[in-house]
Design an enzyme around this catalytic site. Structure first.
Site, PDB file in Angstrom:
ATOM      1  N   GLU A 129       0.814  -1.224   0.000  1.00  0.00           N
ATOM      2  CA  GLU A 129       0.000   0.000   0.000  1.00  0.00           C
ATOM      3  C   GLU A 129       0.847   1.273   0.000  1.00  0.00           C
ATOM      4  O   GLU A 129       0.612   2.211   0.757  1.00  0.00           O
ATOM      5  CB  GLU A 129      -0.992  -0.034   1.174  1.00  0.00           C
ATOM      6  CG  GLU A 129      -1.988  -1.172   1.015  1.00  0.00           C
ATOM      7  CD  GLU A 129      -2.973  -1.319   2.169  1.00  0.00           C
ATOM      8  OE1 GLU A 129      -2.858  -0.550   3.144  1.00  0.00           O
ATOM      9  OE2 GLU A 129      -3.840  -2.201   2.100  1.00  0.00           O
ATOM     10  N   GLU A 138      -5.192  -8.326  -1.618  1.00  0.00           N
ATOM     11  CA  GLU A 138      -5.701  -8.261  -0.242  1.00  0.00           C
ATOM     12  C   GLU A 138      -7.098  -7.670  -0.285  1.00  0.00           C
ATOM     13  O   GLU A 138      -7.320  -6.608  -0.864  1.00  0.00           O
ATOM     14  CB  GLU A 138      -4.792  -7.401   0.633  1.00  0.00           C
ATOM     15  CG  GLU A 138      -5.244  -7.294   2.089  1.00  0.00           C
ATOM     16  CD  GLU A 138      -4.319  -6.417   2.930  1.00  0.00           C
ATOM     17  OE1 GLU A 138      -3.089  -6.571   2.793  1.00  0.00           O
ATOM     18  OE2 GLU A 138      -4.823  -5.575   3.694  1.00  0.00           O
TER      19      GLU A 138
END
Length: 767
Positions: A449, A567
């Site tokens: 991220e 994810e």
């Protein structure tokens, strides 16, 4: 000067008096006393006092102990009469009665007509009389559980400001048409509660003229007839309760496409089941997934990871997970194999205790100035050896997320932007150790991220691309045999079109094997509307645009790569405490599996295998949650070739079709998000190969998933009516289908999920 006493932000009483401002404590005491004396002089308007005293006299002993004092709004020494709400004082120091709650004084039955003299009344709890139409300001009329008999006065429809009418749980008779017989009636009505009475007749088409209606509650009456189509055109209708009447016919399809309708209850009637024709186009496949499409994550979070006053991770992190737990091992073995991704928010703070680059091996600790509130942590090679022994024993296919922030510094101009080249020394030593031990790694992923705008930190697209090229070269050096070489994945974050396109252009051909992006499309785990979102097909469809754009980015700039959901936990910050581990979460999860496969995604990694509220396994007991079994059935039944499937029914029925994984024919996933409609689904094809002869001579395999006791928040799952429980030896239970006559349609009951295998469906794409 003017002095105004404010209570709760409202002016209670004004007075005009000259006060000399003094700073002494005694002076302040005098001022306070003066203010209190003036409050005592504030009075209820005489008209309202007279009306309430008439009501009090009529009701006698029932209110004598509750209505005490001369002033209904309170006289300073005594509080307002029970159930009385008053306005702030006006310029003449008078207050008017705006609310009257008869339940506060235990009143039932007929109500004195003096109430109509309270012309400023906006809220009334109790009373049933045509004269109530003389209260022009009335907005809220609550008459439920009041033993009322007779008919509801249609004169109430002339109240221009009435927004809420509740006459539920009484003994009222008559029809709904009688109530709305006046043209232009109830122009402001939002909530209409008529439930638990003895109303008869049908639902009149004129009800659609109540264009502000949001809640219509008709349950438990004796109403009959069909439901008019026009009712579905009430623009903001959100809650419709028709259950336990004698309605006939079918629910109009337009209800299922209503943009605001959240709940509709229809059980306890004589509605026909909705017949649906499903067409599966088997001539060609529309997409293809990886053989091991199902994936689950293991995260780095320590026990001190907390959100919303709860700490749901326990000992479920990579560094403290109990690798000796038999349930955990059996849960992974059941997939044979299960793809597992090791990564998460803290992976870019993980050091690897190998070689000489890391002299100390710290533990994760709470730290306010650290990324995500934690200090750096460390993976020592003893723990890594144990993890690999466990993964080898359970047959897991492993993706490992590497720390991408080593060597970088914060930009002087942007506190979140990390600049500088990735320094791979520690990662290289870790990978070299892993390769030397013969540990099987399916893929390496760089960072978590950090793309786009990032979460706690970010890296520019071109810099990230250059760093992934470095990783690719390291992998090629350490694994010279292409047959056993791990894939390279990235960037493991939220999709940003420009960033992702630049990243793929920078890395160039055959560098990124899997373009990984993350999905948390349900919002925060603490969101009270989470349970509504997972059942709302219109909301769930919104994420389809992201899947489509990711596929487009690959087609244009990286056709050698495949799209992965690296994810996805649905709701971020550990998921929803009551929703993410319950049966209802399967509506979101399985629907996302079907949707992403249609958009040519190769892998879908669920956050998490264990840990947080969204784990496939219970964090404490390791017992599988409902989504675990849904994932396992998908893995066993749904093949890699994705077929186009469409139907003519409600959007609350979701259907996905693949070639069967281990048998001939096709496998179907059917999700019924409606809590009231049963769908009977007949299967057809576009090649005319699915003949009646097959249906006459074959059985169909069906797996019906429902929650225990019909409670969608249950974490106990029923397969064909039988609870799924671990065996005495902690093994995953057998999941056997029920055999159904193939001539019959698939019956999908409300709030249920069905997998079905149709072995004789001859789809050329599956040959």
């Amino acid at each position: 000067m003017y002095v105004t006493l404010i209570v709760g932000g409202k002016s209670i009483c004004k007075m005009a008096t000259r006060i000399h401002f003094l700073c002494s404590a005694f002076s302040r005491f005098i001022i306070a006393s003066l203010l209190l004396n003036e409050v005592a002089r504030c009075k209820t308007l005489k008209r309202d006092v007279k009306a309430l005293n008439e009501i009090k006299a009529s009701l006698g002993w029932r209110v004598v102990y509750a209505w005490v004092g001369d002033d209904p709004c309170g006289d300073g020494d005594l509080p307002p009469w029970a159930g009385i709400t008053c306005s702030a004082a006006n310029e003449n120091d008078y207050r008017v009665v705006t609310g009257l709650e008869v339940y506060a004084v235990s009143i039932v039955g007929p109500f004195p007509l003096a109430v109509i003299n309270l012309v400023d009344l906006t809220r009334l709890y109790g009373g049933n009389s045509p004269e109530l139409a003389n209260l022009p300001e009335l907005r809220y009329l609550q008459l439920h559980v009041n033993r009322l008999t007779g008919r509801i006065p249609p004169e109430l429809g002339t109240l221009q400001n009435l927004r809420h009418l509740d006459v539920g749980n009484n003994h009222l008779v008559g029809t709904l048409r009688e109530l709305i017989r006046f043209e232009g009636c109830f122009p402001s009505l939002r909530n209409l509660y008529l439930n638990n009475n003895y109303l008869t007749g049908g639902v009149p088409s004129q009800l659609a003229n109540l264009t502000n209606l949001e809640i219509l509650y008709l349950s438990y009456n004796k109403m009959a007839g069909i439901i008019p189509f026009g009712l579905a055109h009430i623009p903001r209708l959100a809650y419709l309760y028709l259950d336990h009447n004698q309605f006939l016919g079918r629910i109009p399809d337009t209800f299922y496409k209503h943009p605001f309708l959240k709940e509709m209850y229809i059980e306890g009637n004589s509605f026909r089941k909705e017949e649906v024709k499903l067409t599966v186009r088997g001539a060609t496949s529309i997409a293809k997934t990886d053989e091991n499409f199902i994936c689950a994550t293991l995260d780095w979070w320590p026990e001190t990871k907390c959100n919303y006053n709860q700490c749901p991770w326990g000992k479920a992190g990579i560094l403290n997970l109990d690798l000796e737990n038999k349930i955990l091992a059996n849960a992974i073995k059941a997939f044979s194999p299960l793809r597992i991704r090791i990564g998460g928010s803290l992976q870019d703070q993980v050091l690897y205790k190998v070689g000489t680059s890391v002299p100390k091996c710290p533990h994760f600790k709470r730290r306010d100035d650290g990324l995500f509130g934690f200090s750096k942590g460390c993976l020592d090679m003893n723990r890594w050896d144990l993890l690999n022994k466990f993964f080898d024993k359970t047959g897991a296919r492993l993706t490992f997320g590497l720390n991408a922030l080593t060597g970088r510094k914060k930009s002087k101009d942007d506190n979140t932007l990390m600049v500088g080249n990735w320094k791979p020394r520690n990662a290289y030593q870790f990978m070299k150790y892993t390769a030397s031990k013969g540990y099987k790694i399916d893929s390496y992923e760089l960072g978590n991220e950090l793309c786009g705008s990032g979460v706690a930190a970010r890296i520019g697209a071109e810099q990230y691309g250059k760093d992934v090229i470095v990783l690719k070269r390291l992998v090629q050096r350490l694994y010279p045999n292409p047959a056993t070489r791990p894939k390279v994945l990235g960037p493991a974050g939220f999709y940003d079109k420009q960033w992702f396109n630049t990243f793929l252009q920078t890395t160039g051909p055959n560098v990124v094997d899997g373009l990984t992006h993350h999905i948390y499309n349900l919002g925060a785990g603490v969101d009270p509307t989470l349970i509504n979102k997972v059942q709302d097909p219109y909301f769930l469809d919104q994420i389809a645009g992201t899947y489509r754009e990711v596929s487009t980015s690959i087609k244009l700039f990286g056709p050698w790569s495949g799209a992965w959901v690296g994810e996805a936990g649905g709701a971020y910050n550990s998921g929803g405490k009551y929703v993410s581990h319950a049966f209802v979460d399967g509506f979101w999860y399985l629907d996302q599996l079907g949707m992403t496969s249609r958009f040519n995604h190769k892998v879908f990694c669920r956050q998490s295998l264990i840990g947080g509220n969204y784990g496939l396994l219970n964090t404490t007991t390791f017992v599988p949650n409902p989504d675990y079994y849904g994932a396992l059935l998908w893995h066993r039944l749904m093949g890699t070739n994705v077929l186009s499937a469409s139907h003519n029914g409600s959007p609350y029925l979701r259907v996905y079709s693949h070639c069967s994984k281990k048998t001939a024919g096709i496998s179907l996933l059917l999700i019924n998000m409606s809590n009231s409609t049963t769908f009977e689904v007949s299967i057809g094809d576009d090649t005319n190969s699915y003949h009646q002869q097959y249906r006459d001579t074959n059985k169909r395999e069906e797996y019906h998933l429902t929650p225990k006791d019909g409670n969608i928040l249950s974490d106990v799952l029923l397969l064909n009516g039988i609870p799924l429980k671990l065996t005495a030896s902690s093994d995953i239970p057998a999941m056997n289908p029920q055999l159904v006559d193939a001539r019959l349609p698939i019956k999908v009951t409300p709030d249920s999920i069905v997998f079905a295998t149709v072995t004789g469906f001859k789809a050329p794409a599956c040959a």
